[in-house]
Design a protein around this motif. Structure first.
Motif, short mmCIF file in Angstrom:
data_model
loop_
_atom_site.label_atom_id
_atom_site.label_comp_id
_atom_site.label_asym_id
_atom_site.label_seq_id
_atom_site.Cartn_x
_atom_site.Cartn_y
_atom_site.Cartn_z
N MET A 6 -0.56 -21.06 -62.04
CA MET A 6 1.00 -20.62 -61.65
C MET A 6 1.69 -21.95 -62.12
SD MET A 6 1.31 -17.67 -61.04
CE MET A 6 0.14 -17.39 -62.15
N ALA A 48 1.78 -21.87 -65.81
CA ALA A 48 2.58 -20.87 -66.32
C ALA A 48 4.04 -21.09 -66.28
CB ALA A 48 2.04 -19.56 -65.59
N THR A 49 4.54 -21.91 -64.82
CA THR A 49 5.73 -21.95 -64.80
C THR A 49 6.25 -23.41 -65.81
OG1 THR A 49 5.22 -21.72 -62.60
CG2 THR A 49 7.48 -22.80 -63.03
N LYS A 76 5.04 -23.50 -68.88
CA LYS A 76 5.31 -22.86 -70.04
C LYS A 76 6.65 -21.94 -70.10
CE LYS A 76 1.75 -20.46 -71.88
NZ LYS A 76 0.30 -19.93 -71.74
N ALA A 77 6.79 -21.34 -68.99
CA ALA A 77 8.02 -20.43 -68.95
C ALA A 77 9.18 -21.32 -68.97
CB ALA A 77 8.02 -19.64 -67.69
N VAL A 86 9.98 -22.36 -72.69
CA VAL A 86 10.41 -21.11 -73.52
C VAL A 86 12.02 -21.11 -72.90
CG1 VAL A 86 10.44 -18.53 -73.62
CG2 VAL A 86 8.26 -19.75 -73.76
N CYS A 87 12.23 -20.97 -71.52
CA CYS A 87 13.49 -20.69 -71.22
C CYS A 87 14.50 -21.83 -71.86
CB CYS A 87 13.61 -20.65 -69.72
SG CYS A 87 12.99 -19.51 -68.88
N TRP A 143 22.09 -11.49 -70.91
CA TRP A 143 21.61 -11.97 -69.78
C TRP A 143 21.50 -11.29 -68.43
CZ3 TRP A 143 18.29 -15.60 -69.70
CH2 TRP A 143 18.17 -16.70 -70.66
N LEU A 155 3.16 -16.31 -78.52
CA LEU A 155 3.81 -17.51 -78.67
C LEU A 155 4.30 -17.92 -79.97
CD1 LEU A 155 1.73 -19.75 -76.19
CD2 LEU A 155 3.86 -19.02 -75.72
N SER A 186 7.24 -15.85 -80.80
CA SER A 186 8.36 -16.51 -79.89
C SER A 186 8.92 -17.42 -80.82
CB SER A 186 8.16 -16.83 -78.52
OG SER A 186 8.75 -16.01 -77.38
N HIS A 214 11.74 -13.21 -76.09
CA HIS A 214 11.44 -14.30 -75.41
C HIS A 214 11.08 -13.73 -73.96
CE1 HIS A 214 12.30 -17.03 -78.43
NE2 HIS A 214 13.35 -17.16 -78.38
N ASP A 230 7.57 -12.25 -73.86
CA ASP A 230 6.65 -13.53 -73.99
C ASP A 230 6.50 -13.94 -72.70
OD1 ASP A 230 4.89 -15.44 -75.08
OD2 ASP A 230 6.62 -16.54 -75.71
N LEU A 231 7.59 -14.30 -71.69
CA LEU A 231 7.56 -14.85 -70.75
C LEU A 231 6.68 -14.21 -69.64
CD1 LEU A 231 11.18 -15.94 -69.43
CD2 LEU A 231 9.30 -17.52 -70.06
N ILE A 275 3.25 -14.76 -70.44
CA ILE A 275 2.77 -15.96 -69.90
C ILE A 275 2.17 -15.96 -68.49
CG2 ILE A 275 3.71 -18.28 -69.24
CD1 ILE A 275 5.32 -18.24 -71.95
N PHE A 276 3.01 -15.11 -67.72
CA PHE A 276 2.24 -14.84 -66.40
C PHE A 276 1.27 -13.92 -66.16
CE2 PHE A 276 6.55 -17.08 -65.52
CZ PHE A 276 5.88 -17.82 -64.47
N PRO A 307 -2.64 -15.48 -67.03
CA PRO A 307 -3.43 -15.91 -65.78
C PRO A 307 -3.85 -15.07 -64.61
CG PRO A 307 -1.61 -17.18 -66.23
CD PRO A 307 -1.55 -16.33 -67.17
N LEU A 308 -3.06 -14.21 -64.44
CA LEU A 308 -2.89 -13.71 -63.21
C LEU A 308 -3.99 -12.42 -63.48
CD1 LEU A 308 0.76 -13.12 -62.09
CD2 LEU A 308 -0.90 -14.36 -60.81
#
Lengths: 118, 249
Positions: free
Chosen positions: A52, A55-56, A58-59, A62-63, B30, B78, B81, B232, B235-236, B239-240, B243-244
């Motif tokens: 996690m 992943a945070t 990476k996030a 991107v942000c 947003w 990725l 993105s 994006h 993609d985000l 990204i989670f 792994p989950l």
């Protein structure tokens, strides 16, 4: 960006240099490789936390860069942050309650299994 | 008439200036992304609840997912993105041809992601590693309901250690049913994400057509910027998800 204009009518958005975009992409690929490696290794229960954290990271890359939040109006970042905070609240309150009915569920399940095997 | 004459080109009549128009759109996208995050959060909460209560189910079920394909899909997303972020730069600088190339690469990556996903789904339908309610699922509560051929199937086939060799029908019924719930969550999360990728592909195609018509430039790139933000976010979320779902050891 030598052609930066400060005229409020002309200046819309922020142009990111290509080198920065490439660096961010490289960072994201490295972090992906890292998360696969740590995912396959035995980290003695810290697996989820490590995954996690990566992943945070990476996030955030991107942000802040791909989504321009670092250069954008802070208000847009705030909107996004609030959405994440409310997800946190949602998770926290549901998790608090999650064990509450497990005994009833187990009892119901074992009754169902008894009925089927009869 | 005079008010119209002074109105900036490419700015809708209810906006005073191009920057006001752009900011309004940006605020809108947003806010939309906020609703998207909350939309997905329900499934993430379901995931968290279930993993909290049955960690052993997750460890076992995760073996059925192909980590290499998942990692490959992460890299593909990725890359897409990156190319769309580059595309936004192209649009701001008026580099129309480069924008076309970047939009095409992004679209190809999105299609590649969906093809890899289809390969994974196909494999799961073939093996019967599905939610318990599905006709061909091997995780039904009652072993008699499982396809007899599948029920004899040894569960060691996808186990890297090769230690677990029980047939599907010999699994503890409660455990087998919970595996089915894991796959329910897996298909909901990746399916909803996949739908977002498909919608993204439609939007990217629309951008490509508009760009080929020469509609984007330094003064008109808002659509590219806003759709890139949506892309994006897709993609985000992956990204989670990666792994989950794939990296549970």
């Amino acid at each position: 960006m030598s052609d930066h204009s400060h005229d409020s009518e002309e200046h819309i958005g922020h142009i990111l240099p290509l080198s920065l975009l490439l660096k961010v992409f490289g960072g994201l690929v490295c972090l992906t490789i890292l998360t696969v490696m740590t995912g396959k290794a035995d980290l003695h229960g810290a697996d989820l936390a490590v995954a996690m954290v990566i992943a945070t990271c990476k996030a955030s890359l991107v942000c802040f860069f791909f989504m321009h939040l670092k250069y954008d109006r802070p208000f847009h970042g705030m909107i996004f942050l609030f959405s994440v905070m409310f997800v946190g609240l949602f998770l926290a309150f549901v998790t608090l309650d999650s064990e509450a009915y497990q005994d009833d569920i187990r009892e119901k399940l074992s009754n169902d299994i008894l009925q089927i095997s009869e | 008439m005079s008010a119209h004459d002074n109105h900036p080109e490419g700015v809708a009549h209810h906006f005073e200036s191009a920057s006001q128009q752009f900011d309004s759109g940006k605020l809108g996208i947003w806010t939309f992304l906020l609703t998207e995050v909350l939309f997905f959060s329900a499934l993430f909460v379901a995931y968290t609840m279930y993993r909290n209560n049955y960690p052993e189910v997750f460890q076992f079920a995760s073996q059925y997912l192909d980590t290499n394909l998942g990692a490959l899909n992460t890299l593909v997303l990725l890359l897409s993105s990156f190319t769309i972020a580059w595309g936004v730069r192209n649009a701001m600088l008026g580099e129309t041809k480069k924008l076309t190339i970047n939009l095409i690469i992004t679209l190809v990556c999105a299609a590649g992601f969906m093809m890899i996903k289809a390969e994974e789904y196909g494999h799961k339908f073939h093996e019967g590693t599905l939610w318990g309610g599905h006709e061909h699922s091997i995780f039904k509560l009652d072993a008699n309901d499982v396809d007899p051929h599948m029920a004899e199937h040894s569960l060691a086939f996808n186990n890297p250690d090769g230690e677990f060799t029980a047939a599907v029908k010999d699994l503890d019924p409660e455990f087998r049913q919970k595996l089915g719930i894991f796959f329910g969550i897996y298909f909901c999360l990746t399916g909803l994400h996949g739908i977002h990728v498909l919608i993204g592909m439609i939007l990217l195609s629309w951008l490509l057509i508009r760009n080929l018509r020469g509609e984007f430039g330094p003064k008109n790139f808002a659509a590219v910027d806003f759709i890139a933000l949506y892309w994006h976010l897709v993609d985000l979320i992956w990204i989670f998800l990666f792994p989950l779902l794939y990296l549970i050891s």
